[in-house]
Enzyme design. Structure first.
Site, PDB file in Angstrom:
ATOM      1  N   LYS A  80       1.312 -11.038   3.186  1.00 41.02           N
ATOM      2  CA  LYS A  80       0.055 -11.059   2.442  1.00 41.02           C
ATOM      3  C   LYS A  80       0.168 -11.940   1.205  1.00 41.02           C
ATOM      4  CE  LYS A  80       0.174  -6.602   2.060  1.00 41.02           C
ATOM      5  NZ  LYS A  80      -0.125  -5.175   1.813  1.00 41.02           N
ATOM      6  N   THR A 114      -9.208  -4.340  -7.817  1.00 38.64           N
ATOM      7  CA  THR A 114      -8.579  -4.561  -6.507  1.00 38.64           C
ATOM      8  C   THR A 114      -7.660  -3.416  -6.099  1.00 38.64           C
ATOM      9  OG1 THR A 114      -6.743  -5.761  -7.550  1.00 38.64           O
ATOM     10  CG2 THR A 114      -8.648  -7.065  -6.840  1.00 38.64           C
ATOM     11  N   GLY A 150      -5.937  -0.574  -4.347  1.00 37.10           N
ATOM     12  CA  GLY A 150      -5.997  -0.035  -2.990  1.00 37.10           C
ATOM     13  C   GLY A 150      -6.168  -1.054  -1.894  1.00 37.10           C
ATOM     14  N   THR A 151      -6.107  -2.348  -2.214  1.00 33.04           N
ATOM     15  CA  THR A 151      -6.335  -3.354  -1.169  1.00 33.04           C
ATOM     16  C   THR A 151      -5.264  -3.300  -0.078  1.00 33.04           C
ATOM     17  OG1 THR A 151      -5.228  -4.962  -2.616  1.00 33.04           O
ATOM     18  CG2 THR A 151      -7.632  -4.991  -2.572  1.00 33.04           C
ATOM     19  N   GLY A 152      -3.991  -3.103  -0.459  1.00 33.98           N
ATOM     20  CA  GLY A 152      -2.928  -3.060   0.542  1.00 33.98           C
ATOM     21  C   GLY A 152      -3.066  -1.873   1.472  1.00 33.98           C
ATOM     22  N   CYS A 153      -3.335  -0.699   0.899  1.00 36.50           N
ATOM     23  CA  CYS A 153      -3.549   0.504   1.711  1.00 36.50           C
ATOM     24  C   CYS A 153      -4.741   0.309   2.641  1.00 36.50           C
ATOM     25  CB  CYS A 153      -3.811   1.713   0.816  1.00 36.50           C
ATOM     26  SG  CYS A 153      -2.511   2.095  -0.360  1.00 36.50           S
TER      27      CYS A 153
END
Length: 268
Positions: A178, A211, A213-216
């Site tokens: 990512k 932003t 929580g974007t990875g979760c």
């Protein structure tokens, strides 16, 4: 009355009391995709938009009991892992997942924040590398996690590709490095590698400070799309589109970094 039997996904992760990441983000993401969400908590955090003030780990046996309760009764089509916190929990989850046959696994190797802060110790990282990564249908490291797993620095798109290939060698079926943590032209570009195909995943770059929580959310959306029967690459493309829309509708709540808008259609 009409009874429905939707696909089922499981999230194995920590609780975020602020509601922006972790289990809370995962379950909202599953619901958006019309997938029934189930969960196994690994830890409970006291956190808000400004940071984390306390973390309490569950006993590994309690984590496994939650997984078994869901799998043995309801059944699952996919799962994702998030914050596993420590080596005993990672080992217990890896043992439990080896008993879950024919389930597509999205492993979000939560080791380092997108700002570069290490979140688990070196022993836990090594256990994750050896025990959990080989179970991944899709692995979703951020830039810093990819650097640790590949053993190399990442500054360019070519670096991302080389790192993805090295991480793929650890046993994951597909790797998505990512690019959300980059500045400049690589920001928001993700790179897919499945042992054969290298695919650059690009959507609109959204300018927002909210932003959290974007990875979760990305890993949960991949798991939801896998539960719906999408191929791993299509599931990842759709998940990235979902996160982009959620970023366009991020929530200005709290005094720090707000979360993405998981339920953006009803915000409009």
């Amino acid at each position: 009355m009409v009874a429905h039997t939707p696909p089922v996904a499981l999230t194995i992760a920590g609780s975020d009391s602020g509601g922006g990441a972790g289990i809370q983000a995962d379950l909202r993401t599953f619901s958006f995709h019309r997938v029934h969400g189930t969960s196994a908590l690994t830890c409970v955090t006291a956190q808000n938009t400004q940071g984390v003030t306390r973390v309490d780990a569950l006993e590994p046996a309690a984590v496994v009991a939650q997984i078994e309760a869901v799998v043995n009764d309801i059944g699952i089509q996919s799962l994702k892992t998030g914050m596993l916190l420590n080596q005993p929990i990672i080992e217990a989850v890896a043992d439990a997942l080896t008993q879950v046959a024919n389930t597509r696994c999205v492993i979000d190797p939560v080791m380092v924040s997108r700002t570069g802060a290490q979140l688990i110790d070196d022993g836990a990282i090594e256990t994750l590398r050896q025990r959990l990564i080989p179970l991944a249908t899709v692995l979703t490291p951020n830039r810093y996690e990819a650097e640790i797993l590949s053993g190399q620095s990442i500054h360019t798109l070519d670096d991302m590709e080389t790192a993805a290939q090295a991480i793929h060698g650890l046993g994951a079926q597909a790797v998505v490095v990512k690019g959300g943590g980059f500045e400049g032209p690589l920001r928001g570009i993700d790179l897919w590698y499945d042992g054969t195909n290298v695919t650059k995943l690009v959507t609109t770059c959204v300018e927002t400070n909210d932003t959290h929580g974007t990875g979760c959310t990305l890993s949960a959306a991949i798991a939801a799309n896998l539960a719906l029967g999408q191929s791993p690459l299509d599931a990842t493309r759709r998940a990235k589109d979902y996160v982009t829309h959620a970023l366009h509708h991020s929530l200005r709540i709290g005094q720090g970094q707000g979360p993405v808008g998981h339920f953006y259609p009803i915000l409009e």
